[in-house]
Every structure is written in structure tokens, then in C-alpha cells.
Write a protein that holds these residues in place. Structure first.
Motif, short mmCIF file in Angstrom:
data_model
loop_
_atom_site.label_atom_id
_atom_site.label_comp_id
_atom_site.label_asym_id
_atom_site.label_seq_id
_atom_site.Cartn_x
_atom_site.Cartn_y
_atom_site.Cartn_z
N ARG A 123 0.75 -1.14 -0.14
CA ARG A 123 -0.05 -0.08 -0.03
C ARG A 123 0.71 1.38 0.05
O ARG A 123 0.33 2.23 -0.47
N SER A 124 1.98 1.14 0.66
CA SER A 124 3.02 2.37 0.47
C SER A 124 3.36 2.83 -0.98
O SER A 124 3.51 3.91 -1.17
N TYR A 125 3.40 1.66 -1.76
CA TYR A 125 3.73 1.97 -3.11
C TYR A 125 2.59 2.65 -3.90
O TYR A 125 2.88 3.05 -4.92
N CYS A 126 1.52 2.38 -3.35
CA CYS A 126 0.11 3.16 -4.19
C CYS A 126 0.11 4.46 -3.91
O CYS A 126 -0.91 4.98 -4.43
N ALA A 127 0.69 5.01 -3.05
CA ALA A 127 0.74 6.45 -2.50
C ALA A 127 1.75 7.26 -3.41
O ALA A 127 2.47 8.12 -2.97
N ALA A 128 1.57 7.08 -4.80
CA ALA A 128 2.42 7.83 -5.81
C ALA A 128 1.93 9.14 -5.89
O ALA A 128 0.68 9.51 -5.38
N ASP A 129 2.42 10.20 -6.62
CA ASP A 129 2.10 11.29 -6.63
C ASP A 129 0.72 11.43 -7.78
O ASP A 129 0.78 11.01 -8.56
N LEU A 130 -0.28 12.16 -6.88
CA LEU A 130 -1.58 12.12 -7.20
C LEU A 130 -1.66 12.96 -8.67
O LEU A 130 -2.66 12.97 -9.41
N GLU A 131 -0.94 14.03 -8.46
CA GLU A 131 -1.02 15.02 -9.74
C GLU A 131 -0.25 14.40 -11.13
O GLU A 131 -0.48 14.81 -12.10
N ASN A 132 0.37 13.07 -10.76
CA ASN A 132 1.10 12.57 -11.93
C ASN A 132 0.73 11.23 -11.94
O ASN A 132 1.33 10.35 -11.28
N LYS A 133 -0.42 10.88 -12.62
CA LYS A 133 -0.95 9.10 -12.24
C LYS A 133 0.05 8.61 -12.95
O LYS A 133 0.20 7.21 -12.77
N ASP A 134 0.90 8.70 -14.07
CA ASP A 134 1.73 7.89 -14.63
C ASP A 134 2.76 7.42 -13.53
O ASP A 134 3.46 6.04 -13.80
N ALA A 135 2.98 8.24 -12.60
CA ALA A 135 4.22 7.76 -11.56
C ALA A 135 3.76 6.41 -11.06
O ALA A 135 4.59 5.79 -10.40
N LEU A 136 2.59 6.21 -10.76
CA LEU A 136 2.17 4.83 -10.04
C LEU A 136 2.46 3.74 -11.00
O LEU A 136 2.79 2.69 -10.47
N VAL A 137 2.72 3.86 -12.32
CA VAL A 137 3.07 2.71 -13.03
C VAL A 137 4.55 2.37 -12.67
O VAL A 137 4.63 1.12 -12.67
N PHE A 138 5.44 3.41 -12.54
CA PHE A 138 6.77 3.00 -11.99
C PHE A 138 6.94 2.80 -10.55
O PHE A 138 7.73 2.05 -10.37
N SER A 139 5.89 3.26 -9.88
CA SER A 139 5.82 2.68 -8.30
C SER A 139 5.61 1.12 -8.35
O SER A 139 6.24 0.62 -7.54
N MET A 140 4.82 0.62 -9.08
CA MET A 140 4.41 -0.66 -9.34
C MET A 140 5.66 -1.45 -9.61
O MET A 140 5.93 -2.42 -9.02
N LEU A 141 6.43 -0.92 -10.62
CA LEU A 141 7.63 -1.66 -11.27
C LEU A 141 8.63 -1.86 -9.80
O LEU A 141 9.25 -2.60 -9.61
N ASP A 142 8.72 -0.76 -9.11
CA ASP A 142 9.69 -0.48 -7.96
C ASP A 142 9.01 -1.69 -6.85
O ASP A 142 9.68 -2.28 -6.31
N PHE A 143 7.79 -1.79 -6.58
CA PHE A 143 7.15 -2.71 -5.63
C PHE A 143 7.67 -4.01 -6.20
O PHE A 143 8.10 -4.90 -5.10
N VAL A 144 7.38 -4.59 -7.36
CA VAL A 144 7.98 -5.83 -7.83
C VAL A 144 9.25 -5.95 -7.67
O VAL A 144 9.85 -6.94 -6.88
N CYS A 145 10.34 -5.25 -8.08
CA CYS A 145 11.67 -5.26 -8.19
C CYS A 145 12.33 -5.11 -6.75
O CYS A 145 13.38 -5.68 -6.39
N ASP A 146 11.53 -4.19 -5.85
CA ASP A 146 12.01 -4.45 -4.51
C ASP A 146 11.89 -5.57 -3.46
O ASP A 146 12.77 -5.95 -2.89
N ASN A 147 10.91 -6.32 -4.11
CA ASN A 147 10.56 -7.46 -3.15
C ASN A 147 11.06 -8.79 -3.86
O ASN A 147 11.05 -9.74 -3.21
N PHE A 148 10.95 -8.99 -5.08
CA PHE A 148 11.13 -10.02 -5.83
C PHE A 148 12.35 -9.95 -6.86
O PHE A 148 12.46 -8.93 -7.42
N SER A 149 13.12 -11.15 -7.25
CA SER A 149 14.02 -11.07 -8.07
C SER A 149 14.02 -12.09 -9.19
O SER A 149 12.82 -12.94 -9.15
#
Length: 287
Positions: free
Chosen positions: A78-104
Motif C-alpha cells: 500500500r505504501s507503493y500505491c501512494a504515488a504522486d496524485l498529480e502525475n498518475k503515470d508515476a503509479l506505473v513506475f511505483s508498481m515496477l519498484d514494488f515488484v523489483c524491491d521485493n522479488f528477483s
């Protein structure tokens, strides 16, 4: 003595017949051998597609805004879902970070029968939080769809059939309407000289044209520095044809496959379950 000769001849005939049958079976299985020419040459030779009047065998199904399963709470999702609301595209890269921060990534992983995001993560947990490129892409695509962003996994295949290696990435339609390829195996996305994001289709076109792309700063393989030239060489082999599924919800179906092949590439003898097309606009339609 005569009986021995007759027996030997009979055995030879039977053995020869069996060998011939095995050869025919193997020859039938190999639809397309590994090409003799270089990967870039064969990609350029098959660079074109052809528009067709397609009969859509399957309806597109993409489930968005599904509630997040409880297993994601273990990974601070859920912390990765708190991306910049003004830039909704930022959520895309936040989800990429979520996957790569936790899994390899590991090429040795074998996905279990449950290809839902929960099933893949449970499989990761049994394997040191590692999975293959398909597993990483399943997690990323579903994480994006849970946030209302259209995304689907795409299998990138080489010329030959059968093949021993392919690659799986995520084809994403960002909230801004921009198409982008996300590769969670390498924590990667690409841009052109003008900073515009590169889709999977544009990657293929660019490789054929000899263009140079730029990778994001965070790109890496399991924490190791990203090698752009090795990646382009690898993808030159694997952007020959693309395969995806009409059903894109919380799993990885294999019963609604569509595969984009270039003009002139024959698919005689290939799986009848797959719908083959040479129409790129039809294939890349996200629905």
C-alpha cells in the motif's frame, strides 16, 4: 545359417523402420529450425506486417480495480500505491519498484499451476523470493490492473519453433494514454532521444532501424548493473513474434492466445489453440 540371416535382415528392417519413424516424428516437431542467418538479418527480412480482416475468436477481458489480496500486505504494497496524485503515470513506475524491491529473477524457477498473483507470490516464497520472467510479469501486470491501469503480459518469441528460450514482459497503457514496455526482470523501461517512452512494438521497429534507446537509471538485473548492448542483442532474437492472451484478469490463461507474426512467416503445423495474425493493429488493441 539361413534362419540367422533372415532374422538379422528382419531385425534390420524393423530397426530401420523405427529409426525412420522417429526421424519423421522429430522432423515433424521442428516447425522452424534455428536460422542460419544472424538474428538482426532475419528480423529485418521479416520486418513487415499485413493488415487483415480478422475474425475475433475471443472477446477481450481485462479486469481492473480488483481488491488487493492480503498477501501483498507482507510486502508493504500500500505504501507503493501512494504515488504522486498529480502525475498518475508515476503509479506505473511505483508498481515496477514494488515488484523489483521485493522479488528477483531466476531462470530456474518453475511456476506452479496457480498463476494468480497470490499463487505466484507463494511460489516465490518457496524459492527465496525468486521467480522467472513470466512470474515477475504476472505480479506486475496484476498490480497495475488493481490500480485501474491497463496492462497485460506478452511473451516475446524467436523465429524458431520449438524454441528453448523466450522472454516475458508487460505491455502497459499508462493513464496518460502512452504505451510503454515494462521489463521487471531488469527493472527496466526505455525512452528515445526525446524522452518518450518506448512500447514493445516501437522496440522492435527501433531494433530493425538500428536506433539507440536509453534505459532508466534504476535498471539492473538482481542488483547488478544493466548492460544495454547485451539486452538489445537478447531482444533482437525475441521480438520476432509476440504472444498474449485475451483473458487478462488475475491469472495467466493459455486458452485464449493470440500471436502476432510477421508477413510471410508460415504457421502450418503450429498449435490450433493459438489464433495467429499478421495484423499489428488488431494484436496491439488493448480493448
Amino acid at each position: 545359417m539361413i534362419l540367422r540371416i533372415i532374422f538379422a535382415v528382419s531385425v534390420g528392417v524393423v530397426f530401420g523402420s523405427i529409426c525412420g519413424l522417429i526421424f519423421k516424428m522429430l522432423n515433424k516437431r521442428v516447425k522452424k529450425p534455428v536460422p542460419d542467418e544472424s538474428r538482426i538479418d532475419i528480423l529485418r527480412r521479416y520486418s513487415d506486417y499485413e493488415s487483415q480482416q480478422e475474425i475475433q475468436k475471443h472477446s477481450m477481458k481485462m479486469v481492473l480495480n480488483r481488491p488487493a489480496p492480503e498477501i501483498l500486505d507482507k510486502y508493504n504494497y500500500r505504501s507503493y500505491c501512494a504515488a504522486d496524485l498529480e502525475n498518475k503515470d508515476a503509479l506505473v513506475f511505483s508498481m515496477l519498484d514494488f515488484v523489483c524491491d521485493n522479488f528477483s529473477h531466476t531462470g530456474d524457477a518453475v511456476l506452479q499451476s496457480d498463476h494468480s498473483i497470490t499463487g505466484v507470490i507463494k511460489s516465490c516464497e518457496k524459492n527465496g523470493l525468486k521467480t522467472n520472467c513470466r512470474g515477475l510479469s504476472i505480479i506486475l501486470a496484476e498490480a497495475l490492473r488493481m490500480n485501474g491501469i491497463k496492462a497485460r503480459i506478452v511473451t516475446c518469441k524467436p523465429y524458431e519453433e520449438p524454441f528453448v528460450d523466450c522472454h516475458v514482459v508487460v505491455d502497459c497503457l499508462m493513464p496518460s494514454g502512452t504505451r510503454i514496455m515494462l521489463d521487471p526482470t531488469y527493472r527496466l523501461y526505455l525512452t528515445n532521444d526525446n524522452g518518450k517512452y518506448i512500447s514493445l512494438a516501437k522496440l522492435r521497429e527501433g531494433i530493425i532501424a538500428g536506433r539507440t534507446f536509453h534505459h532508466n537509471v534504476k535498471a539492473s538485473y538482481n542488483g547488478v548493473d544493466f548492460n544495454y548492448h547485451d539486452y538489445i542483442e537478447y531482444m533482437t532474437k525475441n521480438v520476432f513474434r509476440f504472444n498474449t492472451n485475451y483473458n487478462q484478469d488475475d491469472t495467466d490463461y493459455v486458452f485464449s492466445e493470440i500471436e502476432l507474426v510477421p508477413k510471410g512467416y508460415t504457421t502450418k503445423g503450429y498449435s490450433k489453440v493459438i489464433q495467429f495474425t499478421t495484423d499489428r493493429d488488431y494484436f496491439w488493441g488493448m480493448g
